[in-house]
Design a protein around this motif. Structure first.
Motif, PDB file in Angstrom:
ATOM      1  N   ALA A  47       0.855  -1.246   0.125  1.00 30.67           N
ATOM      2  CA  ALA A  47       0.009  -0.141   0.004  1.00 30.67           C
ATOM      3  C   ALA A  47       0.864   1.240   0.062  1.00 30.67           C
ATOM      4  CB  ALA A  47      -0.816  -0.138   1.345  1.00 30.67           C
ATOM      5  N   SER A  48       0.446   2.219  -0.725  1.00 30.45           N
ATOM      6  CA  SER A  48       1.358   3.550  -0.906  1.00 30.45           C
ATOM      7  C   SER A  48       1.002   4.179   0.527  1.00 30.45           C
ATOM      8  CB  SER A  48       0.687   4.283  -1.807  1.00 30.45           C
ATOM      9  OG  SER A  48      -0.553   4.815  -1.608  1.00 30.45           O
ATOM     10  N   GLU A  50       0.424   7.199   0.865  1.00 31.57           N
ATOM     11  CA  GLU A  50      -0.792   8.090   1.020  1.00 31.57           C
ATOM     12  C   GLU A  50      -2.191   7.146   1.361  1.00 31.57           C
ATOM     13  OE1 GLU A  50       2.320   9.598  -1.424  1.00 31.57           O
ATOM     14  OE2 GLU A  50       1.122   7.897  -1.556  1.00 31.57           O
ATOM     15  N   HIS A  51      -2.174   6.013   0.772  1.00 31.73           N
ATOM     16  CA  HIS A  51      -3.183   5.095   1.052  1.00 31.73           C
ATOM     17  C   HIS A  51      -3.223   4.636   2.739  1.00 31.73           C
ATOM     18  CE1 HIS A  51      -6.418   2.161   0.458  1.00 31.73           C
ATOM     19  NE2 HIS A  51      -5.529   1.194   1.129  1.00 31.73           N
ATOM     20  N   ARG A  54      -4.491   7.689   5.153  1.00 36.23           N
ATOM     21  CA  ARG A  54      -5.953   7.704   4.882  1.00 36.23           C
ATOM     22  C   ARG A  54      -6.410   6.516   6.151  1.00 36.23           C
ATOM     23  NH1 ARG A  54      -4.934   8.667  -0.374  1.00 36.23           N
ATOM     24  NH2 ARG A  54      -5.600   6.650  -1.133  1.00 36.23           N
ATOM     25  N   ARG A  55      -5.842   5.281   5.661  1.00 41.05           N
ATOM     26  CA  ARG A  55      -6.416   4.193   6.540  1.00 41.05           C
ATOM     27  C   ARG A  55      -6.139   4.268   8.093  1.00 41.05           C
ATOM     28  NH1 ARG A  55      -4.074  -1.184   4.074  1.00 41.05           N
ATOM     29  NH2 ARG A  55      -4.315  -1.674   6.428  1.00 41.05           N
ATOM     30  N   THR A  90      -2.437  -2.746  -3.249  1.00 41.38           N
ATOM     31  CA  THR A  90      -3.698  -2.905  -2.800  1.00 41.38           C
ATOM     32  C   THR A  90      -4.695  -1.550  -2.745  1.00 41.38           C
ATOM     33  OG1 THR A  90      -2.797  -2.352  -0.434  1.00 41.38           O
ATOM     34  CG2 THR A  90      -2.929  -4.577  -1.073  1.00 41.38           C
ATOM     35  N   ASP A  91      -3.696  -0.423  -3.208  1.00 39.15           N
ATOM     36  CA  ASP A  91      -4.657   0.870  -3.261  1.00 39.15           C
ATOM     37  C   ASP A  91      -5.862   0.800  -4.140  1.00 39.15           C
ATOM     38  OD1 ASP A  91      -2.452   1.581  -1.839  1.00 39.15           O
ATOM     39  OD2 ASP A  91      -1.831   3.162  -2.859  1.00 39.15           O
ATOM     40  N   GLN A  92      -6.671   1.243  -3.729  1.00 35.84           N
ATOM     41  CA  GLN A  92      -8.072   1.355  -4.572  1.00 35.84           C
ATOM     42  C   GLN A  92      -8.666  -0.130  -5.095  1.00 35.84           C
ATOM     43  OE1 GLN A  92      -9.296   4.375  -4.779  1.00 35.84           O
ATOM     44  NE2 GLN A  92      -7.335   4.962  -3.727  1.00 35.84           N
TER      45      GLN A  92
END
Length: 109
Positions: A47-48, A50-51, A54-55, A90-92
């Motif tokens: 996962a990035s 940025e992701h 958010r999580r 796994t982003d999006q």
């Protein structure tokens, strides 16, 4: 759980098909990457930053998030996990898409 005990548990579980979720720091110790790769299929769910931000923005249960610059720790750990047999972004993606990707790619390994 100590690292040696952790590996002992993984070895005992490796009696048949099993999925084991590793802690983020597992591959930072000794030869864990090679040890785990010799015993099974290592899949990195990538996962990035940025992701992850958010999580985890409302998460207060992860001690490493409280220690300041978790991004540098993430980059260090990510470098180790990129040695996995399979890396899946796994982003999006929803869990079903991730599983389908893993199952499709694992057949080619």
């Amino acid at each position: 759980v100590s690292q040696s005990r952790y590996l002992e548990l993984i070895d005992k579980l490796n009696q048949g098909p099993v999925v084991i979720s590793l802690g983020g720091g597992t591959l930072e110790f000794f030869d864990h990457l090679d040890w785990i790769k010799k015993r099974g299929l290592l899949i990195f769910l990538d996962a990035s930053v940025e992701h992850l931000e958010r999580r985890l923005k409302d998460c207060h249960e992860r001690p490493l998030l409280k220690q300041g610059d978790w991004r540098s720790l993430y980059r260090k750990r990510r470098a180790n996990y990129l040695g996995a047999h399979l890396t899946v972004g796994t982003d999006q993606k929803n869990p079903q898409d991730i599983l389908f990707h893993i199952l499709s790619e694992a057949q080619n390994l």
